[in-house]
Design a protein around this motif. Structure first.
Motif, mmCIF file in Angstrom:
data_model
loop_
_atom_site.group_PDB
_atom_site.id
_atom_site.type_symbol
_atom_site.label_atom_id
_atom_site.label_comp_id
_atom_site.label_asym_id
_atom_site.label_seq_id
_atom_site.Cartn_x
_atom_site.Cartn_y
_atom_site.Cartn_z
ATOM 1 N N MET A 1 21.157 -12.367 -16.028
ATOM 2 C CA MET A 1 20.729 -11.818 -17.291
ATOM 3 C C MET A 1 19.380 -11.145 -17.114
ATOM 4 S SD MET A 1 20.075 -14.102 -20.611
ATOM 5 C CE MET A 1 19.390 -13.453 -22.062
ATOM 6 N N THR A 2 19.221 -9.966 -17.653
ATOM 7 C CA THR A 2 17.952 -9.251 -17.574
ATOM 8 C C THR A 2 17.551 -8.805 -18.975
ATOM 9 O OG1 THR A 2 19.037 -8.238 -15.708
ATOM 10 C CG2 THR A 2 16.820 -7.604 -16.057
ATOM 11 N N THR A 3 16.285 -8.970 -19.297
ATOM 12 C CA THR A 3 15.775 -8.496 -20.583
ATOM 13 C C THR A 3 14.537 -7.673 -20.327
ATOM 14 O OG1 THR A 3 15.740 -10.881 -20.957
ATOM 15 C CG2 THR A 3 15.836 -9.489 -22.874
ATOM 16 N N PRO A 4 14.371 -6.588 -21.072
ATOM 17 C CA PRO A 4 13.176 -5.770 -20.867
ATOM 18 C C PRO A 4 11.911 -6.528 -21.273
ATOM 19 C CG PRO A 4 14.527 -4.903 -22.673
ATOM 20 C CD PRO A 4 15.254 -6.081 -22.086
ATOM 21 N N ALA A 5 10.876 -6.370 -20.502
ATOM 22 C CA ALA A 5 9.589 -7.003 -20.798
ATOM 23 C C ALA A 5 8.758 -6.075 -21.678
ATOM 24 C CB ALA A 5 8.862 -7.304 -19.505
ATOM 25 N N GLN A 6 7.803 -6.641 -22.370
ATOM 26 C CA GLN A 6 6.934 -5.873 -23.257
ATOM 27 C C GLN A 6 5.682 -5.354 -22.554
ATOM 28 O OE1 GLN A 6 7.951 -5.120 -26.404
ATOM 29 N NE2 GLN A 6 9.807 -6.118 -25.704
ATOM 30 N N THR A 7 5.150 -6.106 -21.616
ATOM 31 C CA THR A 7 3.925 -5.700 -20.934
ATOM 32 C C THR A 7 4.181 -4.445 -20.127
ATOM 33 O OG1 THR A 7 3.083 -7.954 -20.781
ATOM 34 C CG2 THR A 7 2.210 -6.374 -19.206
ATOM 35 N N GLU A 8 3.353 -3.452 -20.356
ATOM 36 C CA GLU A 8 3.425 -2.231 -19.553
ATOM 37 C C GLU A 8 2.815 -2.534 -18.189
ATOM 38 O OE1 GLU A 8 4.844 0.740 -20.283
ATOM 39 O OE2 GLU A 8 5.563 -0.219 -22.103
ATOM 40 N N ARG A 9 3.472 -2.050 -17.169
ATOM 41 C CA ARG A 9 2.981 -2.271 -15.812
ATOM 42 C C ARG A 9 2.965 -0.928 -15.104
ATOM 43 N NH1 ARG A 9 6.387 -6.046 -11.897
ATOM 44 N NH2 ARG A 9 7.712 -4.252 -12.142
ATOM 45 N N THR A 10 1.833 -0.592 -14.521
ATOM 46 C CA THR A 10 1.669 0.682 -13.845
ATOM 47 C C THR A 10 1.712 0.467 -12.338
ATOM 48 O OG1 THR A 10 0.267 1.454 -15.648
ATOM 49 C CG2 THR A 10 0.149 2.686 -13.580
ATOM 50 N N ASP A 11 2.547 1.235 -11.672
ATOM 51 C CA ASP A 11 2.595 1.158 -10.215
ATOM 52 C C ASP A 11 1.258 1.610 -9.631
ATOM 53 O OD1 ASP A 11 5.225 0.272 -10.050
ATOM 54 O OD2 ASP A 11 6.033 2.311 -10.002
ATOM 55 N N PRO A 12 0.801 0.952 -8.582
ATOM 56 C CA PRO A 12 -0.434 1.379 -7.926
ATOM 57 C C PRO A 12 -0.279 2.803 -7.388
ATOM 58 C CG PRO A 12 0.162 -0.829 -7.231
ATOM 59 C CD PRO A 12 1.331 -0.283 -7.990
ATOM 60 N N PRO A 13 -1.372 3.560 -7.319
ATOM 61 C CA PRO A 13 -1.291 4.947 -6.840
ATOM 62 C C PRO A 13 -0.870 5.001 -5.370
ATOM 63 C CG PRO A 13 -3.582 4.257 -7.015
ATOM 64 C CD PRO A 13 -2.739 3.151 -7.600
ATOM 65 N N LEU A 14 -0.143 6.045 -5.034
ATOM 66 C CA LEU A 14 0.302 6.220 -3.645
ATOM 67 C C LEU A 14 -0.810 6.758 -2.754
ATOM 68 C CD1 LEU A 14 3.873 7.675 -4.255
ATOM 69 C CD2 LEU A 14 3.208 5.304 -3.788
ATOM 70 N N ALA A 15 -1.774 7.424 -3.344
ATOM 71 C CA ALA A 15 -2.893 7.962 -2.569
ATOM 72 C C ALA A 15 -4.149 7.866 -3.420
ATOM 73 C CB ALA A 15 -2.627 9.398 -2.170
ATOM 74 N N ALA A 16 -5.038 6.964 -3.044
ATOM 75 C CA ALA A 16 -6.312 6.789 -3.745
ATOM 76 C C ALA A 16 -7.285 6.135 -2.778
ATOM 77 C CB ALA A 16 -6.122 5.921 -4.986
ATOM 78 N N ASP A 17 -8.549 6.078 -3.178
ATOM 79 C CA ASP A 17 -9.517 5.405 -2.316
ATOM 80 C C ASP A 17 -9.202 3.909 -2.280
ATOM 81 O OD1 ASP A 17 -11.515 3.896 -4.281
ATOM 82 O OD2 ASP A 17 -11.010 5.844 -5.167
ATOM 83 N N GLU A 18 -9.789 3.216 -1.331
ATOM 84 C CA GLU A 18 -9.454 1.808 -1.103
ATOM 85 C C GLU A 18 -9.734 0.924 -2.308
ATOM 86 O OE1 GLU A 18 -10.287 -1.709 2.203
ATOM 87 O OE2 GLU A 18 -11.581 0.056 2.173
ATOM 88 N N ALA A 19 -10.889 1.076 -2.926
ATOM 89 C CA ALA A 19 -11.229 0.221 -4.062
ATOM 90 C C ALA A 19 -10.255 0.429 -5.215
ATOM 91 C CB ALA A 19 -12.664 0.496 -4.521
ATOM 92 N N THR A 20 -9.932 1.673 -5.520
ATOM 93 C CA THR A 20 -8.988 1.971 -6.595
ATOM 94 C C THR A 20 -7.627 1.367 -6.290
ATOM 95 O OG1 THR A 20 -10.155 4.014 -7.127
ATOM 96 C CG2 THR A 20 -7.867 3.849 -7.874
ATOM 97 N N THR A 21 -7.188 1.476 -5.052
ATOM 98 C CA THR A 21 -5.888 0.936 -4.648
ATOM 99 C C THR A 21 -5.860 -0.583 -4.767
ATOM 100 O OG1 THR A 21 -5.549 2.800 -3.149
ATOM 101 C CG2 THR A 21 -4.207 0.832 -2.752
#
Length: 180
Positions: A1-21
């Protein structure tokens, strides 16, 4: 069983500086745990998957403790805030885990959110002052050296990733919900 979650989750950037990543991966894992615990009652958050005594509520309170400890106490040298400061750690070294069953879902989320918000401020301050090489106010018990912010961020990512794996099994046992 799968249900959609409410919390928005953003994938980490594919190319960014180390601290941002690093910060983006930590936020991704924070949101993953939030998603795993959404929509559950106090009873469901306190449900175990034998033979373990671990619960989803205990995980929320445990990561909140880690946020306060690593970013406030270790990194910046501040005393632990409540509810941690008045806990009887000598009587119960896993107090955050065992006491979670007495907290409502709203209180568990509030404790986590407060700890995460303060940790974000602590991370921003350390990045502004010294970047990822910012050194902790507290020494490692094992090596008698300070931690870098980089090390603490990586440790916290690992901590969340490990516990998100636990949360996968616990949530499925509680109500059959699976997914990321």
């Amino acid at each position: 069983m799968t249900t959609p979650a409410q919390t928005e989750r953003t994938d980490p950037p594919l190319a960014a500086d180390e601290a941002t990543t690093l910060v983006a991966f930590l936020d991704f894992h924070r949101d993953t745990l939030r998603r795993k615990t959404e929509g559950l009652t106090a009873e469901q958050l306190a449900q175990t998957l034998p033979p373990s005594s671990l619960t989803l509520g205990a995980l929320l309170k445990h990561v909140a403790l880690n946020e306060a400890s690593w970013f406030g106490e270790v990194l910046h040298g501040r005393p632990m805030p409540e509810p941690w400061a008045s806990a009887d750690w000598d009587a119960d070294r896993d107090w955050e885990m065992t006491s979670a069953r007495d907290d409502s879902p709203e209180e568990l989320r509030r404790i986590m959110d407060v700890s995460v918000e303060q940790a974000r401020l602590d991370i921003e301050a350390a990045l502004a002052e010294g970047g990822l090489e910012f050194r902790s106010a507290t020494l490692s018990r094992k090596e008698n050296q300070t931690f870098s912010l980089r090390w603490i961020l990586l440790h916290m990512i690992e901590e969340y990733a490990r516990h998100n794996g636990h949360a996968d099994f616990l949530r499925e046992a509680v109500d059959g919900v699976t997914g990321e």
